[in-house]
Scaffold this active site. Structure first.
Site, PDB file in Angstrom:
ATOM      1  N   THR A   1     -62.310  38.609 -47.423  1.00 30.22           N
ATOM      2  CA  THR A   1     -63.432  38.434 -46.505  1.00 30.22           C
ATOM      3  C   THR A   1     -62.913  38.294 -45.080  1.00 30.22           C
ATOM      4  OG1 THR A   1     -63.548  36.015 -46.390  1.00 30.22           O
ATOM      5  CG2 THR A   1     -64.532  37.061 -48.315  1.00 30.22           C
ATOM      6  N   ASP A   2     -63.812  38.373 -44.131  1.00 29.28           N
ATOM      7  CA  ASP A   2     -63.489  37.963 -42.772  1.00 29.28           C
ATOM      8  C   ASP A   2     -63.797  36.470 -42.658  1.00 29.28           C
ATOM      9  OD1 ASP A   2     -62.749  38.007 -40.106  1.00 29.28           O
ATOM     10  OD2 ASP A   2     -63.846  39.832 -39.649  1.00 29.28           O
TER      11      ASP A   2
END
Length: 755
Positions: free
Chosen positions: A293-294
């Site tokens: 994920t970011d």
């Protein structure tokens, strides 16, 4: 990744016996599996001493590793570059504790976006937008290779780079982090950087290379509002044909990991999009890497995107969609919730095992079990002359000459020069964001040994011949766009005693959401500075130093020359001075379309139907597309002539390879480099075709009078497009191939359709 939201983790000292090395998911408990899927920020593993130097805190780290089995850490402590020696201490402590408590090495990631961006004393290269402007694959490869060397030298095995989003909206604050607007340029540069970072064998990455993260998958670079992390609406054909293409090219070279778009595409948050994360990215390609994920983005599914009611539901959606590693920087709460979701049967154990297998596989491919850390003394090229020369070369090849009226350039020695504008004497502007700090705002503290534009011009022309009076300056304590009260009259007075004016304008450093803007037109103060200086009658050389194309159509006619340096890094001032003096020749080309007005934000491959000719009379209107400079624009001190364009096949089918050849001659008196660009146009198609598409390029060096035949190989299947039904189509009919001002026509003899 966003750098906000501080959350204190309360830890207690715990004892743990030394663990045997665990290389297979079958050896792990559920808690250990979940821990491997977690990524926390460095800051919560340590504290700062009285001098502000960060150290790993034994008590905090013991608990995070022993209780939560954390498998990954990211980011420089305090989001600021330590020294290489400090990294050696930090990474040694991290890996010792990880092996002690888990038996698995930690994988540590940094945003090494344009060199050793988070290590003092390392080499900073031009930003990716400059790499795109070189149209030189070798620059992309060697810059990434050098960055990998210096990153592994401080025991960091993983970078969150390269950025492969297409910079197709001039308003977006991260345009400069990718290679421009074209999908083929992004694909080629991303592919070469992947090879440079990871080496020749992605399954066995040696101690001079590191793992890449392709970001931000998918469609992140074209937000509808132009603001960072806002929704995108992309046609299904463009999503597959253009936005996916750079990621696919790098995946085929064995890219180790992919980072996910923070926002949504066509109404579906990408972090919850099973089709994009699992079907497209994993199943259809057979790719076995890690999807991360970011920054804290699973939270967005319930706090912003509103497709989940709470964090637990958001985690369930994201992991089942295909997320493998959770970047949740300041909280370990997902560990508890993930375990509950598995025990409740809402996330199958097979999905957990798949995610953890991918993570362990990446660690094994990096050799972390055998070599969790390195010794700086074994990397003698760190911060040395070899990489400095490469950074200078890359900067010089990326700088673009856009206007040279009356051949004012090269600028002869002996001239008296006024250097003015807010970008004239700051290293921060030359480097942009992700430079020593997240926003790059402290760059001048760490880059004092390098030359600003003013300092470089003093070195080139003699300090006695160069006058500095900026007229407009940035407020370094404010937001990136804030300026101090201008003193334009002082610059005008200084211009009276000089022969030529070098006006350095553009933007201060920024990245991500803090770089959002409300007006693409360059600031009034800077434009007024140029207007006032033009009234002195002294010739103006306009130097643009900006991360995205800011509108300057009202001042371009006032300048004799325009040079766009983009964000050239620590050696950008030196490269510019050598180009202005004629020691080097210009060879950069615009990697995006430079707009002349806010209502003409188009890309070079626009469809002909987007433009309607002017109609006079009762229905007077103008729907012409305008631009300041087109994609691929770039002048030189010499001239190149193209002749004898030919193709090995005038008729072809899907499996053919077209070999397009052209003779290029340097007709001038100076050696130079030329980017040879091959475009195609589908003349008639079942869906409205793009006006033209870049299909191949090569960069060659020619001495005066030298002729070289350039042959570009074009697989016929590259001329296909994604049809309305979502399938690839190469249709029977005619295509125009163009190189320079020459063109020829070829014909596809049959229609082929495939998935």
């Amino acid at each position: 990744m966003m750098r906000k939201l501080l959350f204190t983790v309360i830890v207690v000292l715990s004892a743990c016996p030394i663990q045997a090395a665990k290389t297979d998911v079958g050896q792990l408990t559920l808690d250990e599996k979940i821990g491997q899927m977690m990524q926390l920020v460095t800051d919560i593993f340590g504290t700062n001493d009285a001098q502000g130097v960060f150290h790993i805190d034994q008590a905090k780290a013991d608990t995070l590793f022993s209780k939560y089995k954390i498998g990954s850490i990211l980011n420089a402590p305090n989001t600021c570059a330590p020294t290489a020696q400090q990294w050696e201490e930090i990474m040694g402590d991290i890996q010792r504790l990880s092996m002690k408590h888990i038996g698995i090495p930690c994988i540590f990631g940094l945003d090494q976006n344009h060199g050793s961006t988070y290590t003092q004393g390392g080499t900073l290269f031009p930003q990716n937008i400059n790499v795109g402007a070189t149209f030189n694959r070798d620059i992309a490869f060697r810059s990434a290779e050098a960055t990998a060397y210096e990153t592994r030298a401080v025991s960091v095995p993983w970078t969150f780079s390269p950025t492969l989003d297409l910079g197709r909206d001039a308003r977006w604050p991260r345009i400069w982090e990718n290679f421009g607007e074209d999908c083929y340029v992004n694909a080629e540069m991303g592919r070469m950087e992947t090879l440079g970072f990871q080496g020749n064998d992605p399954k066995h990455i040696d101690q001079h290379h590191i793992a890449v993260t392709l970001k931000h998958y998918l469609g992140y670079g074209v937000p509808w509002s132009g603001k960072d992390r806002t929704p995108a609406y992309i046609s299904p054909s463009d999503l597959r044909e253009k936005h996916f293409a750079p990621f696919l090219a790098a995946i085929r070279e064995g890219a180790a990991s992919v980072m996910v778009n923070s926002a949504s595409v066509n109404g579906m948050p990408v972090h919850a999009n099973h089709e994009l994360l699992t079907v497209w990215l994993k199943e259809q390609t057979g790719w076995d890497g890690v999807v991360v994920t970011d920054w804290s983005d699973i939270n967005n599914l319930y706090t912003r995107e509103r497709v989940a009611k709470d964090l637990k539901e958001a985690l369930c959606m994201a992991i089942n969609a295909g997320i493998d590693m959770i970047m949740e920087p300041y909280s370990v709460e997902p560990c508890r919730l993930l375990k509950e979701l598995v025990e409740e049967g809402k996330i199958p154990m097979s999905r957990i095992d798949d995610a953890v297998s991918r993570i362990l596989r990446m660690k094994q491919r990096l050799g972390l079990y055998q070599h969790p850390t390195q010794r700086l003394k074994d990397y003698p090229k760190f911060g040395g002359k070899e990489f400095a020369q490469l950074a200078l070369e890359a900067a010089a090849e990326s700088i673009i000459l856009l206007k040279n009226e009356g051949n004012i350039l090269p600028l002869a020695k002996g001239k008296k020069i006024l250097v003015t504008g807010p970008n004239a004497n700051q290293m921060r502007c030359l480097n942009g964001g992700w430079s020593y700090t997240w926003q790059g705002h402290r760059t001048d503290e760490f880059a004092q040994q390098y030359n600003t534009i003013y300092e470089a011009l003093c070195n080139e022309y003699g300090q006695q011949n160069v006058v500095l009076c900026q007229g407009v300056t940035y407020n370094e304590q404010g937001k990136y766009w804030e300026e101090n009260t201008p003193d334009i009259e002082a610059a005008v007075r200084a211009a009276k005693d000089v022969d030529v004016i070098v006006a350095c304008i553009g933007e201060n450093s920024y990245t991500e959401t803090p770089g959002n803007l409300t007006d693409l037109t360059l600031s009034l103060n800077q434009r007024n500075l140029v207007k006032a200086l033009s009234k002195t009658g002294k010739p103006i050389i306009l130097v643009l130093n900006e991360g995205r194309p800011r509108i300057i159509s009202d001042i371009v006619p006032l300048c004799h020359a325009v040079v766009d340096i983009l964000l050239p890094g620590n050696y950008g001032g030196d490269a510019l001075a050598q180009l202005l003096s004629g020691k080097r020749n210009f060879s950069g080309r615009l990697p995006y379309t430079y707009p002349s007005e806010i209502n003409s934000l188009v890309n070079y491959d626009f469809k002909k139907s987007e433009e309607v000719e002017t109609m006079d009379g009762a229905y007077d209107y103008n729907a012409r597309i305008t631009q300041q400079w087109g994609f691929g624009t770039g002048l030189s001190y010499t001239t190149f002539e193209y002749a004898n364009l030919r193709v090995n096949k005038t008729h072809f089918t899907k499996d053919d390879v077209l070999k397009v050849s052209v003779d290029v001659t340097n007709k001038g008196k100076m050696a130079g480099k030329e980017s040879v660009l091959l475009y195609s146009s589908d003349l008639v198609a079942s869906m409205t075709p793009d006006g033209r598409r870049l299909r191949q390029f090569d960069k060659i060096a020619l001495q005066p009078g030298e002729t070289r035949t350039v042959t570009l190989q074009l697989p016929a299947s590259d001329l296909a497009f994604v049809g309305y039904d979502g399938r690839w189509r190469l249709e029977q009919g005619d295509f125009r191939l163009t190189v320079g001002k020459l063109s020829t026509q070829v014909t596809c003899d049959q229609t082929d359709v495939w998935e």
